[in-house]
Motif scaffolding. Structure first.
Motif, PDB file in Angstrom:
ATOM      1  N   THR A  75      -7.733  -0.465   5.160  1.00 26.94           N
ATOM      2  CA  THR A  75      -7.022  -1.743   5.041  1.00 26.94           C
ATOM      3  C   THR A  75      -7.083  -2.536   6.347  1.00 26.94           C
ATOM      4  O   THR A  75      -6.927  -3.752   6.349  1.00 26.94           O
ATOM      5  CB  THR A  75      -5.545  -1.546   4.644  1.00 26.94           C
ATOM      6  OG1 THR A  75      -4.854  -0.839   5.695  1.00 26.94           O
ATOM      7  CG2 THR A  75      -5.413  -0.761   3.353  1.00 26.94           C
ATOM      8  N   ASP A  78      -9.936  -5.017   6.063  1.00 29.21           N
ATOM      9  CA  ASP A  78      -9.939  -5.878   4.876  1.00 29.21           C
ATOM     10  C   ASP A  78      -9.136  -7.137   5.161  1.00 29.21           C
ATOM     11  O   ASP A  78      -7.906  -7.105   5.219  1.00 29.21           O
ATOM     12  CB  ASP A  78      -9.330  -5.092   3.697  1.00 29.21           C
ATOM     13  CG  ASP A  78      -9.220  -5.934   2.444  1.00 29.21           C
ATOM     14  OD1 ASP A  78      -9.652  -7.111   2.466  1.00 29.21           O
ATOM     15  OD2 ASP A  78      -8.704  -5.413   1.438  1.00 29.21           O
ATOM     16  N   SER A  81      -6.152  -7.858   3.112  1.00 29.20           N
ATOM     17  CA  SER A  81      -5.030  -6.923   3.090  1.00 29.20           C
ATOM     18  C   SER A  81      -3.902  -7.392   4.007  1.00 29.20           C
ATOM     19  O   SER A  81      -4.147  -7.945   5.074  1.00 29.20           O
ATOM     20  CB  SER A  81      -5.505  -5.538   3.551  1.00 29.20           C
ATOM     21  OG  SER A  81      -4.380  -4.718   3.832  1.00 29.20           O
TER      22      SER A  81
END
Length: 150
Positions: A75, A78, A81
């Motif tokens: 995450t 990302d 995220s």
DNA sequence: GCCAACGTTGGC
DNA sequence: GCCAACGTTGGC
């Protein structure tokens, strides 16, 4: 084998969510001390108390086990995220997580209030004033004392 | 390296 | 929503 406690807000990820999934990545930890416990301390097979925080009845709700030792937290890479951290380079990851596996859910919540009242839990990191760690070690004595409250 | 400002956690 | 207790950030 070692013992741990991991906090999660049940609105985000609860013990029932873990039960449904069986195994889940414990991602989103963005505190160095908590990361270090996962990266340097947690071994496959270690036992984990699952703690619900920021909810009507905060407390320990069940048990999980470490299913996979620390690996880079996806995450962090990302951008969509909420845990995205542009400073964490995939070539040199800052943040790590582990996988945990559902073991069992307690029949009732062992509430924070109850934990505070148990003399055998004096010195338990969770109960230390101002403690905000989301991942912490638990001594065998404290682990057993909690189980006896169930 | 200090430290004020700011952000976050998490119980209540 | 409040606020204590931290952790992080950034100016100097």
């Amino acid at each position: 084998m070692a013992y741990w406690l991991m906090k999660s807000e049940p609105d985000t990820f609860s013990i029932d969510d873990l039960r449904k999934l069986g195994v889940a990545g414990w991602d989103g930890v963005r505190n160095y001390q908590a990361r270090n416990f996962m990266r340097d301390g947690m071994k496959k097979g270690d036992k984990v108390f699952f703690y619900h925080s920021s909810c009507p009845e905060p407390g320990i709700v069940g048990i999980a086990t470490v299913a996979r030792e620390a690996y880079p937290d996806p995450t962090a890479f990302d951008s969509k995220s909420p845990y995205y951290d542009p400073k964490s380079d995939p070539q040199k990851p800052i943040w790590m997580g582990v996988d945990v596996k559902f073991v069992r859910r307690f029949k009732r919540v062992i509430s924070l209030e109850e934990l505070k009242q148990e003399p055998r839990l004096d010195g338990f990191t969770l109960l230390r004033r101002g403690n905000r760690l989301s991942v912490m070690p638990v001594s065998e004595e404290h682990w057993n004392a909690v189980l006896e409250l169930e």
